[in-house]
Enzyme design. Structure first.
Site, PDB file in Angstrom:
ATOM      1  NE  ARG A   1     -11.093  -9.584  -2.511  1.00 31.72           N
ATOM      2  CZ  ARG A   1     -11.382  -8.692  -3.454  1.00 31.72           C
ATOM      3  NH1 ARG A   1     -11.611  -9.090  -4.691  1.00 31.72           N
ATOM      4  NH2 ARG A   1     -11.438  -7.410  -3.164  1.00 31.72           N
TER       5      ARG A   1
ATOM      6  CG  ASP B   1      -3.936  -3.988  -0.498  1.00 35.33           C
ATOM      7  OD1 ASP B   1      -4.135  -4.405   0.668  1.00 35.33           O
ATOM      8  OD2 ASP B   1      -4.042  -2.792  -0.830  1.00 35.33           O
TER       9      ASP B   1
ATOM     10  CG  ASP C   1      -7.773  -4.750   7.011  1.00 36.32           C
ATOM     11  OD1 ASP C   1      -8.941  -4.396   6.766  1.00 36.32           O
ATOM     12  OD2 ASP C   1      -7.062  -5.370   6.195  1.00 36.32           O
TER      13      ASP C   1
ATOM     14  CE  LYS D   1      -4.018  -1.761   2.528  1.00 35.20           C
ATOM     15  NZ  LYS D   1      -5.023  -1.494   1.493  1.00 35.20           N
TER      16      LYS D   1
HETATM   17  N1  BES Z   1      -8.350  -3.616   4.143  1.00 40.31           N
HETATM   18  C1  BES Z   1      -8.474  -3.155   2.816  1.00 40.31           C
HETATM   19  C2  BES Z   1      -9.768  -2.374   2.575  1.00 40.31           C
HETATM   20  C3  BES Z   1      -9.889  -1.047   3.260  1.00 40.31           C
HETATM   21  C4  BES Z   1      -9.575   0.106   2.599  1.00 40.31           C
HETATM   22  C5  BES Z   1     -10.381  -0.973   4.553  1.00 40.31           C
HETATM   23  C6  BES Z   1      -9.725   1.333   3.228  1.00 40.31           C
HETATM   24  C7  BES Z   1     -10.531   0.251   5.176  1.00 40.31           C
HETATM   25  C8  BES Z   1     -10.209   1.408   4.503  1.00 40.31           C
HETATM   26  C9  BES Z   1      -8.466  -4.341   1.863  1.00 40.31           C
HETATM   27  O1  BES Z   1      -7.706  -5.418   2.259  1.00 40.31           O
HETATM   28  C10 BES Z   1      -7.886  -3.849   0.586  1.00 40.31           C
HETATM   29  O2  BES Z   1      -6.744  -3.528   0.564  1.00 40.31           O
HETATM   30  N2  BES Z   1      -8.705  -3.821  -0.448  1.00 40.31           N
HETATM   31  C11 BES Z   1      -8.291  -3.371  -1.711  1.00 40.31           C
HETATM   32  C12 BES Z   1      -8.813  -4.353  -2.706  1.00 40.31           C
HETATM   33  C13 BES Z   1      -8.279  -4.171  -4.096  1.00 40.31           C
HETATM   34  C14 BES Z   1      -6.801  -4.494  -4.144  1.00 40.31           C
HETATM   35  C15 BES Z   1      -9.064  -5.078  -5.013  1.00 40.31           C
HETATM   36  C16 BES Z   1      -8.897  -1.995  -1.939  1.00 40.31           C
HETATM   37  O3  BES Z   1     -10.024  -1.749  -1.499  1.00 40.31           O
HETATM   38  O4  BES Z   1      -8.223  -1.146  -2.511  1.00 40.31           O
HETATM   39 ZN    ZN Z   2      -7.423  -5.659   4.245  1.00 42.94          ZN
HETATM   40 MN    MN Z   3      -5.696  -5.253   1.658  1.00 46.29          MN
END
Ligand code: BES
Ligand code: ZN
Ligand code: MN
Length: 514
Positions: free
Chosen positions: A359, A355, A296, A285
């Site tokens: 899921r 990331d 998270d 990230k």
């Molecule tokens: N934990 C994150 C989602 C998240 C984002 C939670 C902002 C709280 C605030 C999740 O694991 C993630 O990184 N999701 C990605 C998915 C993408 C790579 C398909 C996202 O939402 O960018």
């Molecule tokens: Zn996450």
């Molecule tokens: Mn993630």
């Protein structure tokens, strides 16, 4: 555990006259423009109209929850009277009611008074029963007393805040009233646990810490807790969940709690995403605000909180709570983009972005849940940034493969103000998860990101009634007031309470009075 402490308020319903009650702060309500509610009228009469005169000067703002504090009113036994605005009579409803209570609660939490008496639950709310008003007022009052014990070199001095709150009623206190207050307080207790776990940093609240918290709950409330270790997970074929944690020095834990108070009834299964820190892994990230990825594991925290509330209330249900707990780190052993893993269901997954890890853990937990022959399965996860874009910090995203379950969850959200909104999982979206090298990819692309994440989970949840709550927007607040919110503990516990009541009465429809 060691770092997670929060002080509590004691709440008691009581029938006594507001003008005569000896207390630090008496809380009464007043509309910006309209007649005084009945208990406020009694107070005004005891002051011989002084209260009404003061209000006529117009200092009380219209915004529900704003307030003025009056000291030593004549004819009143309380040291102070807090007059809280209810807004205007024609717009008064659930939201203004909660804001009024919450405005009062904030003043009480900062006051030097030791005790208070609150009359707000006596105020009629359209379509809501007295029990509902008592439960909601109790939860909001108890929740406002939450305070995270931050790690500082010099511990905070003795903190201010009212410790004992009486909820004044004009009639005799019934069994139902007591139960409503107890419920509100127990929900706040579950929220406090969820907030503590969320607020703790990733170097303390790691997968083992979540497992220890679950074990401690099991010990306190006498239910069984199993913690599967990496080897157990490997034997079960949980290749998806294990792939997320393999870059971390912290071992994965697969936590299973068994709360059994429902005889032979099929259990409700709750699954909480427990990524104790999400760096993104090799698909790292960006640095800005990455600290917030300690939140998270808030899905897991809300599950632990809901279990605590259910256990405190001894709800007559069977509940299985599952937490795949992992830390998502880059490292020489971490999953690479392009790696293919086999999930416990046998379906293979090409990991295009490390990331999109939540899921993966949930997929194996959903398959594991099959063995419990569940009445329904609800997973709660900070799953996608896309859900935050869609619904902001106000509303959780809801997905479900069953209409009745979706309805019940939406209603539980409405009843507590911890609201969700349903989004679709049409089959057409499944095409976005195609992979050239496995049964599916873990990445759906930018459009409809919350939907494709849910569609991914759906492939593992086809054996039972299932719902998914995406809480990425609602679990925590950023900025100056940075911290976990304790959501969606109110929604979940309301759902469990409703299920418990239906079971006890042997009905299938929800019985809680509107
Ligand atoms: N934990 C994150 C989602 C998240 C984002 C939670 C902002 C709280 C605030 C999740 O694991 C993630 O990184 N999701 C990605 C998915 C993408 C790579 C398909 C996202 O939402 O960018
Ligand atoms: Zn996450
Ligand atoms: Mn993630």
């Amino acid at each position: 555990m060691a770092h997670a402490k929060n002080h509590q308020v004691e709440l008691t319903p009581e029938c006594s006259s507001p003008e005569a009650v000896r207390t630090g702060i008496l809380v009464i309500g007043a509309f910006a423009d309209g007649p005084l509610p009945s208990l406020s009228q009694k107070v005004d009469a005891a002051t011989k109209g002084r209260l009404a005169t003061v209000l006529k000067r117009g200092d009380l703002e219209e915004k529900p929850g704003s307030s003025i504090l009056l000291h030593d009113l004549p004819g009143i036994s309380a040291e102070r009277v807090l007059v809280v605005s209810l807004g205007t009579p024609d717009t008064f409803g659930d939201r203004a009611f909660r804001e009024a209570v919450s405005g009062a609660a904030k003043v009480l939490a900062k006051s030097t008074a030791k005790d208070a008496a609150v009359t707000l639950a006596e105020i009629e709310v359209p379509g809501r029963s007295y029990a509902w008003r008592l439960q909601e007022a109790s939860r909001v009052l108890a929740d406002a007393a939450y305070c995270f014990h931050a790690q500082r070199a010099k511990p905070a001095k003795a903190v201010r805040g009212v410790r004992e709150i009486t909820l004044l009623s004009s009639g005799r206190v019934s069994e139902e009233d007591n139960r409503a207050v107890h419920r509100g307080q127990a929900v706040a207790e579950g929220m406090a646990l969820a907030k503590d776990l969320g607020n703790l940093p990733g170097n303390i609240c790691n997968p083992s810490y979540l497992a220890d918290t679950a074990r401690a709950l099991g010990k306190e409330f006498k239910f069984d807790v199993e913690v599967l270790e990496r080897e157990d997970m490997r034997k079960l074929g949980m290749g998806a969940a294990l792939s997320v944690g393999q870059g971390s020095a912290q071992p994965c834990k697969f936590i299973v709690m068994h709360y059994k108070h429902g005889g032979k009834a099929q259990p409700i299964v709750l699954i909480g995403k427990g990524v104790t820190f999400d760096t993104g892994g090799i698909s790292l990230k960006p640095g800005a605000n990455m600290d917030e990825m300690k939140f998270d594991m808030c899905g897991a925290a809300s599950v632990l909180g809901a279990v605590k509330t259910a256990a405190r209330l001894e709800l007559p249900i069977n509940l299985v709570a599952i937490i795949p707990a992992v830390e998502n780190m880059p490292g020489s052993n971490a999953t690479r983009p392009g790696d293919v893993v086999t999930s416990m269901s046998g379906q293979t997954i090409e990991i295009l972005n490390t990331d999109a890890e939540g899921r993966l853990g949930l997929a194996d937990a959903l398959t594991y849940a099959e063995r419990f022959d569940p009445a329904c399965v609800i997973d709660i996860a900070t799953l996608t940034g896309a859900c935050v874009i869609a619904l902001g910090n106000i509303t959780s995203g809801l997905f479900a493969n069953d209409e009745e379950l979706a309805e019940q969850l939406l209603e539980s959200g409405n009843d507590t103000g911890d609201r969700a909104w349903r989004l679709p999982m049409f089959d057409e979206y499944q095409d976005m998860l195609k992979s050239n090298f496995a049964d599916m990819s873990n990445l759906g692309g930018r459009p409809a990101g919350a939907v494709t994440a849910a569609c991914f989970l759906k492939r593992f949840a086809d054996k039972y009634n299932w719902a998914h709550l995406d809480i990425a927007g609602t679990n925590a607040i950023s900025g100056d007031a940075k911290g976990a919110t304790g959501r969606p503990v109110p929604l979940l516990t309301e759902f469990l309470i409703a299920r418990a009541e239906n079971r006890a009465r042997g009905t299938t429809t929800k019985v809680r009075a509107a």
